[in-house]
Write an enzyme that holds these catalytic residues in place. Sequence first.
Site, PDB file in Angstrom:
ATOM      1  N   ASN A  10       0.838  -1.190   0.000  1.00 36.14           N
ATOM      2  CA  ASN A  10       0.000   0.000   0.000  1.00 36.14           C
ATOM      3  C   ASN A  10       0.883   1.254   0.000  1.00 36.14           C
ATOM      4  OD1 ASN A  10      -1.404   2.261   1.104  1.00 36.14           O
ATOM      5  ND2 ASN A  10      -2.975   0.881   1.899  1.00 36.14           N
ATOM      6  N   ASP A  70      -1.361  -3.666  11.088  1.00 34.76           N
ATOM      7  CA  ASP A  70      -2.742  -3.978  10.745  1.00 34.76           C
ATOM      8  C   ASP A  70      -3.615  -3.018  11.530  1.00 34.76           C
ATOM      9  OD1 ASP A  70      -4.522  -5.617   9.200  1.00 34.76           O
ATOM     10  OD2 ASP A  70      -5.277  -6.392  11.094  1.00 34.76           O
ATOM     11  N   SER A  71      -4.665  -2.546  10.902  1.00 33.89           N
ATOM     12  CA  SER A  71      -5.456  -1.518  11.571  1.00 33.89           C
ATOM     13  C   SER A  71      -6.923  -1.645  11.204  1.00 33.89           C
ATOM     14  CB  SER A  71      -4.945  -0.136  11.146  1.00 33.89           C
ATOM     15  OG  SER A  71      -4.999  -0.016   9.743  1.00 33.89           O
ATOM     16  N   GLY A 154     -11.022   5.243   3.675  1.00 26.13           N
ATOM     17  CA  GLY A 154     -11.799   4.349   4.549  1.00 26.13           C
ATOM     18  C   GLY A 154     -12.910   5.069   5.311  1.00 26.13           C
ATOM     19  N   LYS A 176      -3.098  14.505  10.267  1.00 27.35           N
ATOM     20  CA  LYS A 176      -3.530  13.115  10.489  1.00 27.35           C
ATOM     21  C   LYS A 176      -2.319  12.250  10.857  1.00 27.35           C
ATOM     22  CE  LYS A 176      -5.682   8.977   8.719  1.00 27.35           C
ATOM     23  NZ  LYS A 176      -6.201   8.174   7.644  1.00 27.35           N
TER      24      LYS A 176
HETATM   25  P1  IMP Z   1      -5.363  -2.430   6.866  1.00 28.25           P
HETATM   26  O1  IMP Z   1      -4.525  -2.010   8.021  1.00 28.25           O
HETATM   27  O2  IMP Z   1      -4.776  -1.992   5.573  1.00 28.25           O
HETATM   28  O3  IMP Z   1      -5.690  -3.895   6.908  1.00 28.25           O
HETATM   29  O4  IMP Z   1      -6.720  -1.592   7.001  1.00 28.25           O
HETATM   30  C1  IMP Z   1      -7.975  -2.184   7.204  1.00 28.25           C
HETATM   31  C2  IMP Z   1      -9.113  -1.238   6.991  1.00 28.25           C
HETATM   32  O5  IMP Z   1      -9.324  -0.481   8.182  1.00 28.25           O
HETATM   33  C3  IMP Z   1      -8.994  -0.220   5.882  1.00 28.25           C
HETATM   34  O6  IMP Z   1      -9.352  -0.762   4.655  1.00 28.25           O
HETATM   35  C4  IMP Z   1      -9.991   0.833   6.348  1.00 28.25           C
HETATM   36  O7  IMP Z   1     -11.308   0.439   6.039  1.00 28.25           O
HETATM   37  C5  IMP Z   1      -9.825   0.791   7.864  1.00 28.25           C
HETATM   38  N1  IMP Z   1      -8.828   1.796   8.295  1.00 28.25           N
HETATM   39  C6  IMP Z   1      -7.591   1.556   8.792  1.00 28.25           C
HETATM   40  N2  IMP Z   1      -6.948   2.718   9.064  1.00 28.25           N
HETATM   41  C7  IMP Z   1      -7.817   3.693   8.717  1.00 28.25           C
HETATM   42  C8  IMP Z   1      -7.708   5.112   8.724  1.00 28.25           C
HETATM   43  O8  IMP Z   1      -6.688   5.729   9.091  1.00 28.25           O
HETATM   44  N3  IMP Z   1      -8.812   5.762   8.283  1.00 28.25           N
HETATM   45  C9  IMP Z   1      -9.935   5.156   7.847  1.00 28.25           C
HETATM   46  N4  IMP Z   1     -10.064   3.852   7.787  1.00 28.25           N
HETATM   47  C10 IMP Z   1      -9.004   3.114   8.220  1.00 28.25           C
END
Ligand code: IMP
Length: 203
Positions: A10, A70-71, A154, A176
């Site tokens: 990403n 991961d978030s 997101g 941010k």
């Molecule tokens: P990952 O860490 O790329 O797996 O993120 C998983 C999902 O969490 C993303 O596709 C978003 O839907 C949501 N997400 C994670 N971080 C954020 C952020 O900073 N803003 C908004 N959505 C987030």
Amino acid sequence: MIEIVIATKNRGKISEIMEIISVEKVRLVDLHQLSFSGTIEERGKTFKENALVKAEAVYERYGIPAIADDSGLCVAYLDGKPGVRSARFAGPDASDEENNRLLMKKLQGVPWSERGAWFMCSAVFYYGPATYYVTEGRVNGIITEKCEGEGGFGYDPFFYLPSLRKTMAQLEKAEKNRISHRALAFRALRKHIEEYVADIATR
Ligand code: IMP
């Protein structure tokens, strides 16, 4: 120079992480530079498990220390959901718009006082077999009823920060990156990376 891989493709995350983790004597490389192909399944029940799986897989493949995260969004009224399923809330290939639409549907009629939520991020620095550091970052907010702001991605347009009186999508990118769950987790991780680098230098 010590090489560390950022275990993500990403590009938004790569630049965010590069900014936070610029440590002396460290050269950060990403998965594009290593021509990494394939995907790493995120099947864990926690953010930590998923971050760990990603960092470990990349460490195993290249034998170079790796960082991963991961978030996701957790909503109190939904018992912490969508959580680790944030990206796939409305289905396996759901868009941000579809996920947000489902979120609005599930929170329809729920009063402001019960719309509390938080973004979570687990970050991992994996530097030897079963040897790693994990840090976490959390930011609290309230889920709005209408989207506001053009920035971020997101769930950002629906995530209101009471202390700043803005949604996450209304913040400047730099702002941010100062307050986000990811920034908090990676800033804490940076300290461990610095220790690791200092330790290697004295060997
Ligand atoms: P990952 O860490 O790329 O797996 O993120 C998983 C999902 O969490 C993303 O596709 C978003 O839907 C949501 N997400 C994670 N971080 C954020 C952020 O900073 N803003 C908004 N959505 C987030």
